[in-house]
Design a protein around this motif. Structure first.
Motif, mmCIF file in Angstrom:
data_model
loop_
_atom_site.group_PDB
_atom_site.id
_atom_site.type_symbol
_atom_site.label_atom_id
_atom_site.label_comp_id
_atom_site.label_asym_id
_atom_site.label_seq_id
_atom_site.Cartn_x
_atom_site.Cartn_y
_atom_site.Cartn_z
ATOM 1 N N SER A 67 -21.064 31.874 -4.447
ATOM 2 C CA SER A 67 -22.357 31.946 -5.129
ATOM 3 C C SER A 67 -22.265 32.979 -6.245
ATOM 4 O O SER A 67 -21.324 33.768 -6.301
ATOM 5 C CB SER A 67 -23.462 32.351 -4.145
ATOM 6 O OG SER A 67 -23.270 33.687 -3.730
ATOM 7 N N VAL A 68 -23.265 32.964 -7.114
ATOM 8 C CA VAL A 68 -23.309 33.943 -8.197
ATOM 9 C C VAL A 68 -23.440 35.347 -7.612
ATOM 10 O O VAL A 68 -22.774 36.281 -8.062
ATOM 11 C CB VAL A 68 -24.474 33.649 -9.169
ATOM 12 C CG1 VAL A 68 -24.609 34.739 -10.201
ATOM 13 C CG2 VAL A 68 -24.281 32.295 -9.841
ATOM 14 N N ARG A 73 -20.925 40.647 -6.512
ATOM 15 C CA ARG A 73 -20.461 41.687 -5.584
ATOM 16 C C ARG A 73 -18.981 41.970 -5.807
ATOM 17 O O ARG A 73 -18.545 43.118 -5.771
ATOM 18 C CB ARG A 73 -20.710 41.262 -4.137
ATOM 19 C CG ARG A 73 -22.124 41.506 -3.675
ATOM 20 C CD ARG A 73 -22.255 41.395 -2.170
ATOM 21 N NE ARG A 73 -22.009 40.046 -1.672
ATOM 22 C CZ ARG A 73 -22.923 39.077 -1.639
ATOM 23 N NH1 ARG A 73 -24.143 39.311 -2.068
ATOM 24 N NH2 ARG A 73 -22.624 37.886 -1.161
ATOM 25 N N ARG A 74 -18.205 40.930 -6.056
ATOM 26 C CA ARG A 74 -16.779 41.110 -6.328
ATOM 27 C C ARG A 74 -16.576 41.882 -7.641
ATOM 28 O O ARG A 74 -15.716 42.729 -7.738
ATOM 29 C CB ARG A 74 -16.073 39.769 -6.427
ATOM 30 C CG ARG A 74 -16.285 38.854 -5.274
ATOM 31 C CD ARG A 74 -15.352 39.129 -4.144
ATOM 32 N NE ARG A 74 -15.375 37.997 -3.252
ATOM 33 C CZ ARG A 74 -15.410 38.108 -1.938
ATOM 34 N NH1 ARG A 74 -15.393 39.284 -1.382
ATOM 35 N NH2 ARG A 74 -15.444 37.051 -1.188
ATOM 36 N N LEU A 78 -14.951 46.320 -8.992
ATOM 37 C CA LEU A 78 -14.063 46.840 -10.032
ATOM 38 C C LEU A 78 -14.390 48.291 -10.381
ATOM 39 O O LEU A 78 -13.547 49.000 -10.911
ATOM 40 C CB LEU A 78 -14.163 45.981 -11.307
ATOM 41 C CG LEU A 78 -13.575 44.593 -11.238
ATOM 42 C CD1 LEU A 78 -13.904 43.818 -12.510
ATOM 43 C CD2 LEU A 78 -12.081 44.655 -11.020
ATOM 44 N N GLY A 79 -15.607 48.715 -10.099
ATOM 45 C CA GLY A 79 -15.995 50.088 -10.362
ATOM 46 C C GLY A 79 -16.269 50.404 -11.824
ATOM 47 O O GLY A 79 -16.274 51.562 -12.218
ATOM 48 N N TRP A 84 -20.043 45.280 -14.778
ATOM 49 C CA TRP A 84 -21.053 44.776 -13.850
ATOM 50 C C TRP A 84 -22.372 44.510 -14.561
ATOM 51 O O TRP A 84 -23.016 43.482 -14.347
ATOM 52 C CB TRP A 84 -21.271 45.740 -12.683
ATOM 53 C CG TRP A 84 -22.164 45.123 -11.667
ATOM 54 C CD1 TRP A 84 -21.797 44.275 -10.663
ATOM 55 C CD2 TRP A 84 -23.577 45.241 -11.591
ATOM 56 N NE1 TRP A 84 -22.904 43.867 -9.970
ATOM 57 C CE2 TRP A 84 -24.015 44.441 -10.516
ATOM 58 C CE3 TRP A 84 -24.517 45.942 -12.329
ATOM 59 C CZ2 TRP A 84 -25.340 44.332 -10.152
ATOM 60 C CZ3 TRP A 84 -25.862 45.835 -11.973
ATOM 61 C CH2 TRP A 84 -26.260 45.039 -10.896
ATOM 62 N N SER A 85 -22.782 45.417 -15.423
ATOM 63 C CA SER A 85 -24.042 45.264 -16.144
ATOM 64 C C SER A 85 -24.037 44.015 -17.020
ATOM 65 O O SER A 85 -24.993 43.224 -17.014
ATOM 66 C CB SER A 85 -24.296 46.515 -16.994
ATOM 67 O OG SER A 85 -25.426 46.349 -17.791
ATOM 68 N N VAL A 86 -22.963 43.826 -17.767
ATOM 69 C CA VAL A 86 -22.867 42.663 -18.652
ATOM 70 C C VAL A 86 -22.783 41.372 -17.826
ATOM 71 O O VAL A 86 -23.428 40.369 -18.151
ATOM 72 C CB VAL A 86 -21.663 42.805 -19.610
ATOM 73 C CG1 VAL A 86 -21.380 41.515 -20.346
ATOM 74 C CG2 VAL A 86 -21.911 43.943 -20.591
ATOM 75 N N SER A 87 -22.003 41.404 -16.746
ATOM 76 C CA SER A 87 -21.867 40.212 -15.896
ATOM 77 C C SER A 87 -23.195 39.841 -15.248
ATOM 78 O O SER A 87 -23.586 38.671 -15.247
ATOM 79 C CB SER A 87 -20.816 40.451 -14.801
ATOM 80 O OG SER A 87 -19.566 40.703 -15.358
ATOM 81 N N SER A 88 -23.885 40.834 -14.702
ATOM 82 C CA SER A 88 -25.143 40.539 -14.012
ATOM 83 C C SER A 88 -26.251 40.119 -14.985
ATOM 84 O O SER A 88 -27.014 39.196 -14.694
ATOM 85 C CB SER A 88 -25.589 41.728 -13.165
ATOM 86 O OG SER A 88 -25.801 42.858 -13.974
#
Length: 100
Positions: A67-68, A73-74, A78-79, A84-88
């Motif tokens: 799922s998205v 979460r994966r 990456l830390g 994460w911000s751009v992906s989410s």
């Protein structure tokens, strides 16, 4: 001379699209739908550095995402807060069709 210029221009244009195509394929391999992956890749390539895109592409656990939310979460593992911000944000805008 003209053929060399045309060939050089073609190579430059191909190189510009390569990161987006690779990212799109990686997102599809991670389990995201083709339209969602295309939308997210277009946004992410403009906002992340090549090094960040490579880190994202080197995330082997993402292939197991169903799922998205699980994919994100994966990505968080990456830390890198920017990845994460751009992906989410890309997922949030692309999943309901708010971004194209």
């Amino acid at each position: 001379m003209r053929n060399r210029f045309a060939l050089a221009l073609l190579l430059v244009l191909a190189a510009c699209g390569l990161p987006e195509a690779r990212l799109r394929a990686g997102l599809v391999n991670a389990g995201l739908s083709e339209p969602l992956a295309a939308c997210m890749a277009e946004r992410m390539v403009d906002r992340l550095s090549l090094a960040q895109l490579r880190r994202l592409g080197d995330l082997p656990q993402a292939r197991e995402a169903t799922s998205v939310a699980q994919f994100l979460r994966r990505v968080r593992s990456l830390g890198d807060p920017e990845i994460w911000s751009v992906s989410s944000s890309s997922a949030a805008l692309c999943a309901p069709g708010l971004a194209r």
